[in-house]
Design a protein around this motif. Sequence first.
Motif, mmCIF file in Angstrom:
data_model
loop_
_atom_site.group_PDB
_atom_site.id
_atom_site.type_symbol
_atom_site.label_atom_id
_atom_site.label_comp_id
_atom_site.label_asym_id
_atom_site.label_seq_id
_atom_site.Cartn_x
_atom_site.Cartn_y
_atom_site.Cartn_z
ATOM 1 N N ALA A 234 89.938 9.571 13.637
ATOM 2 C CA ALA A 234 90.208 10.843 12.976
ATOM 3 C C ALA A 234 88.921 11.576 12.626
ATOM 4 C CB ALA A 234 91.042 10.614 11.718
ATOM 5 N N ALA A 235 87.892 10.819 12.264
ATOM 6 C CA ALA A 235 86.612 11.439 11.908
ATOM 7 C C ALA A 235 85.917 12.059 13.105
ATOM 8 C CB ALA A 235 85.700 10.415 11.246
ATOM 9 N N THR A 236 86.339 11.690 14.329
ATOM 10 C CA THR A 236 85.691 12.242 15.517
ATOM 11 C C THR A 236 86.179 13.647 15.848
ATOM 12 O OG1 THR A 236 87.351 11.328 17.041
ATOM 13 C CG2 THR A 236 85.443 9.933 16.509
ATOM 14 N N GLY A 237 87.247 14.122 15.191
ATOM 15 C CA GLY A 237 87.737 15.467 15.451
ATOM 16 C C GLY A 237 86.679 16.511 15.142
ATOM 17 N N PHE A 238 86.130 16.454 13.931
ATOM 18 C CA PHE A 238 85.078 17.406 13.566
ATOM 19 C C PHE A 238 83.795 17.110 14.323
ATOM 20 C CE2 PHE A 238 81.654 19.013 10.782
ATOM 21 C CZ PHE A 238 82.046 20.352 10.724
ATOM 22 N N ALA A 239 83.563 15.833 14.635
ATOM 23 C CA ALA A 239 82.372 15.484 15.418
ATOM 24 C C ALA A 239 82.425 16.142 16.794
ATOM 25 C CB ALA A 239 82.249 13.966 15.553
ATOM 26 N N GLY A 240 83.592 16.097 17.464
ATOM 27 C CA GLY A 240 83.743 16.745 18.758
ATOM 28 C C GLY A 240 83.590 18.254 18.655
ATOM 29 N N PHE A 241 84.162 18.824 17.618
ATOM 30 C CA PHE A 241 84.037 20.256 17.367
ATOM 31 C C PHE A 241 82.567 20.634 17.182
ATOM 32 C CE2 PHE A 241 84.039 23.691 14.086
ATOM 33 C CZ PHE A 241 84.626 24.690 14.837
ATOM 34 N N SER A 242 81.834 19.856 16.373
ATOM 35 C CA SER A 242 80.420 20.137 16.114
ATOM 36 C C SER A 242 79.583 19.961 17.375
ATOM 37 C CB SER A 242 79.895 19.220 15.000
ATOM 38 O OG SER A 242 80.568 19.468 13.788
ATOM 39 N N LEU A 243 79.901 18.946 18.189
ATOM 40 C CA LEU A 243 79.153 18.727 19.422
ATOM 41 C C LEU A 243 79.325 19.913 20.368
ATOM 42 C CD1 LEU A 243 77.432 16.946 21.256
ATOM 43 C CD2 LEU A 243 79.554 15.852 22.048
ATOM 44 N N GLY A 244 80.563 20.382 20.519
ATOM 45 C CA GLY A 244 80.798 21.539 21.372
ATOM 46 C C GLY A 244 80.042 22.764 20.888
ATOM 47 N N MET A 245 80.041 22.991 19.580
ATOM 48 C CA MET A 245 79.309 24.118 19.015
ATOM 49 C C MET A 245 77.817 23.984 19.273
ATOM 50 S SD MET A 245 81.156 24.836 15.347
ATOM 51 C CE MET A 245 80.290 26.365 15.082
ATOM 52 N N ALA A 246 77.280 22.796 19.028
ATOM 53 C CA ALA A 246 75.835 22.583 19.155
ATOM 54 C C ALA A 246 75.366 22.841 20.579
ATOM 55 C CB ALA A 246 75.480 21.161 18.725
ATOM 56 N N LEU A 247 76.079 22.282 21.563
ATOM 57 C CA LEU A 247 75.663 22.446 22.958
ATOM 58 C C LEU A 247 75.756 23.912 23.394
ATOM 59 C CD1 LEU A 247 77.336 19.293 24.557
ATOM 60 C CD2 LEU A 247 74.929 19.611 23.907
ATOM 61 N N ALA A 248 76.816 24.603 22.986
ATOM 62 C CA ALA A 248 76.974 26.003 23.381
ATOM 63 C C ALA A 248 75.928 26.886 22.707
ATOM 64 C CB ALA A 248 78.375 26.492 23.030
ATOM 65 N N ARG A 249 75.563 26.551 21.468
ATOM 66 C CA ARG A 249 74.588 27.378 20.761
ATOM 67 C C ARG A 249 73.182 27.249 21.331
ATOM 68 N NH1 ARG A 249 76.964 26.712 14.567
ATOM 69 N NH2 ARG A 249 78.316 28.562 14.712
ATOM 70 N N LEU A 250 72.900 26.151 21.997
ATOM 71 C CA LEU A 250 71.590 26.009 22.633
ATOM 72 C C LEU A 250 71.383 27.070 23.709
ATOM 73 C CD1 LEU A 250 71.281 22.129 22.962
ATOM 74 C CD2 LEU A 250 70.092 23.615 21.337
ATOM 75 N N ALA A 251 72.494 27.478 24.335
ATOM 76 C CA ALA A 251 72.410 28.501 25.389
ATOM 77 C C ALA A 251 72.751 29.894 24.878
ATOM 78 C CB ALA A 251 73.360 28.139 26.534
ATOM 79 N N GLY A 252 73.127 30.002 23.603
ATOM 80 C CA GLY A 252 73.652 31.260 23.094
ATOM 81 C C GLY A 252 72.684 32.421 23.122
ATOM 82 N N ASP A 253 71.415 32.182 22.761
ATOM 83 C CA ASP A 253 70.455 33.289 22.726
ATOM 84 C C ASP A 253 70.238 33.873 24.122
ATOM 85 O OD1 ASP A 253 70.061 33.011 19.973
ATOM 86 O OD2 ASP A 253 68.516 31.481 20.263
ATOM 87 N N GLY A 254 70.140 33.009 25.140
ATOM 88 C CA GLY A 254 69.976 33.484 26.512
ATOM 89 C C GLY A 254 71.194 34.223 27.002
ATOM 90 N N LEU A 255 72.392 33.722 26.665
ATOM 91 C CA LEU A 255 73.616 34.395 27.084
ATOM 92 C C LEU A 255 73.762 35.755 26.420
ATOM 93 C CD1 LEU A 255 76.130 31.396 27.046
ATOM 94 C CD2 LEU A 255 75.210 32.570 29.055
ATOM 95 N N ALA A 256 73.347 35.855 25.159
ATOM 96 C CA ALA A 256 73.427 37.141 24.462
ATOM 97 C C ALA A 256 72.525 38.171 25.118
ATOM 98 C CB ALA A 256 73.059 36.962 22.990
#
Length: 384
Positions: A234-256
């Motif tokens: 159950a604790a991995t739900g937010f962990a998965g959510f945070s992982l997805g956010m973290a990886l996408a945000r690494l590319a966010g500035d370039g995509l913007a």
Amino acid sequence: MTPRAATFSVFFLNGAMIGTWVAQIPFVQERLDVSKATIGLTLLCMAIGAMIAMPLTGQVLDRRSSATVTRTAALVYLPLLALPLFAPTPALLGLALVLFGAANGAMDVSMNAHGVAVERALGRPIMSSLHAGWSFGGLAGSGGVAIAVALGVEPRIEGVIASAVLWLAAIAITTRLGGASAHSEHGSSGFAIPSRGVLLIGALCFLVMVTEGAMGDWSGIYLKHDLGAGASAAATGFAGFSLGMALARLAGDGLARRWGSGRLLSAGMGLVTAALAATLLIGEPAVAVVGFALIGVGIANAVPLLFSAAGRVPPSGPSLAAVFTVGYTGFIVGPPLIGVLADAISLPAALGVLCISGLAVTLLGSRAADAEAAGRRAAATAAV
């Protein structure tokens, strides 16, 4: 350590604190033996504290260095996790969360304002990467709870240790935030009615952060009580959510830079809507964890884009304060409302309502960039 690296680290510390807390919520509910509606109402107390602190912090930021305000807020907030974890009754939990929410609200506003100031000084987008630091922190915090539970460690003990470590790190990190600041050099502008552009950005931010807050506070409970996942799973739900956010945000500035902020915002929230609908319709634990990760990917750059847009609408201090207050009201008020709906119509159905807000931001996202540009043009005209 450069000011940008220090600011990134402050975002990490705040994310780790939030990640630790949200992963503890199912255990707090079990320990107090209360309903979803009751735990939702106690979470509403965080909103009360934050709604008091955020506009006040925004006004302080118009007078004082954002680095100083960020350091003060961090050192006050990070030791407070023990208050909700050890609260013996729902009433005392609510009182503890008022203080916890106020301190978190002050740190959130000040560190984001300082991030905008550092972004201006560098002359290029960095807000997505700063928020990646928050996401990695959330992953570390929630992951730490999951590991502790798997090893048989009392969750509250893990929470106290994590809080102490984060506070000690903040003492060193917040001395390196640099001289960039979001405060006004021409004196305080005081409280003022936000422009229509700022109100639109704030409304979109509210809808985005209702979804983000709900994923944080209810993902673990949904996995454990509605899908029958184990405690550590159950604790991995937010962990998965945070992982997805973290990886996408690494590319966010370039995509913007490549796509433009409006298109990136609309595309991301479209993914959120589709992933959440699929997660709820399929209703399997493994699929849900993947779904939460995809929701994290989609929502990752929405808040940084909106905060950056608000920070560029003069006067920046009051504009930031308005959007922070409205947005984080959604972040903290949304989860309690989901709790009330969950008791009335079921948690999956309550989470399904969030698909409507995701669709609304998908359709209106491009207008955020238009609002920012209009605000800057109006300020330039007034200056002339």
